[in-house]
Enzyme design. Sequence first.
Site, mmCIF file in Angstrom:
data_model
loop_
_atom_site.group_PDB
_atom_site.id
_atom_site.type_symbol
_atom_site.label_atom_id
_atom_site.label_comp_id
_atom_site.label_asym_id
_atom_site.label_seq_id
_atom_site.Cartn_x
_atom_site.Cartn_y
_atom_site.Cartn_z
ATOM 1 N N LYS A 130 18.895 62.724 -20.969
ATOM 2 C CA LYS A 130 18.786 62.083 -22.277
ATOM 3 C C LYS A 130 17.494 62.519 -22.984
ATOM 4 O O LYS A 130 16.618 63.135 -22.364
ATOM 5 C CB LYS A 130 18.835 60.560 -22.086
ATOM 6 C CG LYS A 130 20.159 60.069 -21.472
ATOM 7 C CD LYS A 130 20.182 58.550 -21.374
ATOM 8 C CE LYS A 130 21.468 58.064 -20.744
ATOM 9 N NZ LYS A 130 21.548 56.574 -20.732
ATOM 10 N N TYR A 154 29.815 57.064 -26.415
ATOM 11 C CA TYR A 154 29.509 55.662 -26.095
ATOM 12 C C TYR A 154 30.501 54.686 -26.738
ATOM 13 O O TYR A 154 30.162 53.518 -26.953
ATOM 14 C CB TYR A 154 28.082 55.333 -26.512
ATOM 15 C CG TYR A 154 27.042 55.844 -25.516
ATOM 16 C CD1 TYR A 154 27.104 55.515 -24.165
ATOM 17 C CD2 TYR A 154 25.980 56.651 -25.942
ATOM 18 C CE1 TYR A 154 26.166 55.982 -23.257
ATOM 19 C CE2 TYR A 154 25.023 57.121 -25.040
ATOM 20 C CZ TYR A 154 25.126 56.775 -23.699
ATOM 21 O OH TYR A 154 24.193 57.235 -22.795
ATOM 22 N N PHE A 211 23.240 46.344 -28.059
ATOM 23 C CA PHE A 211 22.327 47.482 -27.971
ATOM 24 C C PHE A 211 22.913 48.772 -28.541
ATOM 25 O O PHE A 211 22.250 49.809 -28.495
ATOM 26 C CB PHE A 211 21.886 47.696 -26.519
ATOM 27 C CG PHE A 211 22.999 47.957 -25.530
ATOM 28 C CD1 PHE A 211 23.591 49.210 -25.425
ATOM 29 C CD2 PHE A 211 23.455 46.949 -24.685
ATOM 30 C CE1 PHE A 211 24.607 49.457 -24.510
ATOM 31 C CE2 PHE A 211 24.474 47.185 -23.767
ATOM 32 C CZ PHE A 211 25.052 48.445 -23.679
ATOM 33 N N ARG A 216 16.568 57.229 -11.665
ATOM 34 C CA ARG A 216 16.063 56.123 -12.488
ATOM 35 C C ARG A 216 15.016 55.310 -11.723
ATOM 36 O O ARG A 216 14.046 54.827 -12.314
ATOM 37 C CB ARG A 216 17.228 55.244 -12.956
ATOM 38 C CG ARG A 216 18.080 55.937 -14.032
ATOM 39 C CD ARG A 216 19.363 55.174 -14.273
ATOM 40 N NE ARG A 216 20.137 55.716 -15.392
ATOM 41 C CZ ARG A 216 21.398 55.392 -15.641
ATOM 42 N NH1 ARG A 216 22.030 54.543 -14.856
ATOM 43 N NH2 ARG A 216 22.033 55.923 -16.680
ATOM 44 N N ASN A 248 16.636 55.599 -19.934
ATOM 45 C CA ASN A 248 16.752 55.683 -18.478
ATOM 46 C C ASN A 248 17.074 57.094 -17.994
ATOM 47 O O ASN A 248 17.716 57.277 -16.964
ATOM 48 C CB ASN A 248 17.744 54.629 -17.967
ATOM 49 C CG ASN A 248 19.126 54.799 -18.579
ATOM 50 O OD1 ASN A 248 19.374 55.763 -19.307
ATOM 51 N ND2 ASN A 248 20.034 53.884 -18.279
ATOM 52 N N HIS A 277 22.303 60.399 -17.828
ATOM 53 C CA HIS A 277 23.655 59.821 -17.837
ATOM 54 C C HIS A 277 24.509 60.526 -16.796
ATOM 55 O O HIS A 277 24.408 61.740 -16.634
ATOM 56 C CB HIS A 277 24.301 60.014 -19.218
ATOM 57 C CG HIS A 277 25.781 59.749 -19.211
ATOM 58 N ND1 HIS A 277 26.296 58.486 -19.380
ATOM 59 C CD2 HIS A 277 26.849 60.571 -18.988
ATOM 60 C CE1 HIS A 277 27.634 58.551 -19.288
ATOM 61 N NE2 HIS A 277 27.982 59.804 -19.049
ATOM 62 N N GLU A 306 34.537 62.742 -21.099
ATOM 63 C CA GLU A 306 33.208 63.136 -21.577
ATOM 64 C C GLU A 306 33.052 64.660 -21.611
ATOM 65 O O GLU A 306 32.471 65.208 -22.553
ATOM 66 C CB GLU A 306 32.135 62.480 -20.696
ATOM 67 C CG GLU A 306 32.120 60.964 -20.883
ATOM 68 C CD GLU A 306 31.319 60.209 -19.822
ATOM 69 O OE1 GLU A 306 30.690 60.861 -18.946
ATOM 70 O OE2 GLU A 306 31.332 58.965 -19.872
HETATM 71 P P1 IDP Z 1 25.206 53.607 -17.304
HETATM 72 O O1 IDP Z 1 24.489 54.666 -18.107
HETATM 73 O O2 IDP Z 1 24.448 53.259 -16.043
HETATM 74 O O3 IDP Z 1 26.657 53.923 -17.058
HETATM 75 P P2 IDP Z 1 26.128 51.643 -19.271
HETATM 76 O O4 IDP Z 1 26.274 50.195 -19.005
HETATM 77 O O5 IDP Z 1 27.381 52.466 -19.393
HETATM 78 O O6 IDP Z 1 25.151 52.249 -18.160
HETATM 79 O O7 IDP Z 1 25.270 51.781 -20.596
HETATM 80 C C1 IDP Z 1 25.151 53.031 -21.241
HETATM 81 C C2 IDP Z 1 23.720 53.210 -21.660
HETATM 82 O O8 IDP Z 1 23.383 52.227 -22.644
HETATM 83 C C3 IDP Z 1 22.671 53.004 -20.563
HETATM 84 O O9 IDP Z 1 22.507 54.134 -19.736
HETATM 85 C C4 IDP Z 1 21.435 52.697 -21.369
HETATM 86 O O10 IDP Z 1 20.862 53.884 -21.936
HETATM 87 C C5 IDP Z 1 22.017 51.851 -22.485
HETATM 88 N N1 IDP Z 1 21.975 50.408 -22.176
HETATM 89 C C6 IDP Z 1 22.745 49.739 -21.286
HETATM 90 N N2 IDP Z 1 22.449 48.424 -21.265
HETATM 91 C C7 IDP Z 1 21.460 48.262 -22.164
HETATM 92 C C8 IDP Z 1 20.708 47.117 -22.608
HETATM 93 O O11 IDP Z 1 20.896 45.988 -22.154
HETATM 94 N N3 IDP Z 1 19.761 47.346 -23.574
HETATM 95 C C9 IDP Z 1 19.517 48.575 -24.096
HETATM 96 N N4 IDP Z 1 20.206 49.675 -23.706
HETATM 97 C C10 IDP Z 1 21.157 49.524 -22.753
HETATM 98 MG MG MG Z 2 28.258 53.928 -18.344
#
Ligand code: IDP
Ligand code: MG
Length: 134
Positions: A11, A51, A59, A104, A114, A117, A128
């Site tokens: 990212k 997304y 978010f 992470r 984080n 992805h 994707e």
């Molecule tokens: P993942 O990347 O571990 O699969 P997902 O729940 O699919 O996690 O969320 C996608 C991305 O959205 C996360 O990697 C992160 O960058 C962002 N994200 C997820 N939850 C939050 C949150 O509570 N606040 C802000 N950003 C979030």
């Molecule tokens: Mg995800």
Amino acid sequence: MPHQSTFIMVKPDGVRRGLVGEVIARFEAKGLSLERMELTVPSGEVAARHYAEHRQKSFYAGLIDFITSGPVVAMQWSGESAVTVARTMIGSTDPVGAPPGTIRGDFGLDVQENIVHGSDSPDSAARELAIWFG
Ligand code: IDP
Ligand code: MG
């Protein structure tokens, strides 16, 4: 155990922090194979498709702003159970709770920024990879 392909993206925070080589080195050392790689600034359209499942989340707007804020490294990796293996190596979504030894867990503290992805299932990987590589 199935041979799989998965979509991995460093990212914008990971690129800005100089962690591209670190991420690639970990997947290479594990034994996965790099099949495709592109440095690109995602368009709003690509980000929204990627997304789409999070469209209703609080978010979401911030996430789209973040992911389009600079270059990302979009990659296809393949190998034995590549989807699961990559997710395990990446660690849980919130880096605060991600174990040391995961990407992470070792490099982040921010739930949005984080670093990397990884597709969460073979179906997500196919979806994707089609979005990013056509
Ligand atoms: P993942 O990347 O571990 O699969 P997902 O729940 O699919 O996690 O969320 C996608 C991305 O959205 C996360 O990697 C992160 O960058 C962002 N994200 C997820 N939850 C939050 C949150 O509570 N606040 C802000 N950003 C979030
Ligand atoms: Mg995800």
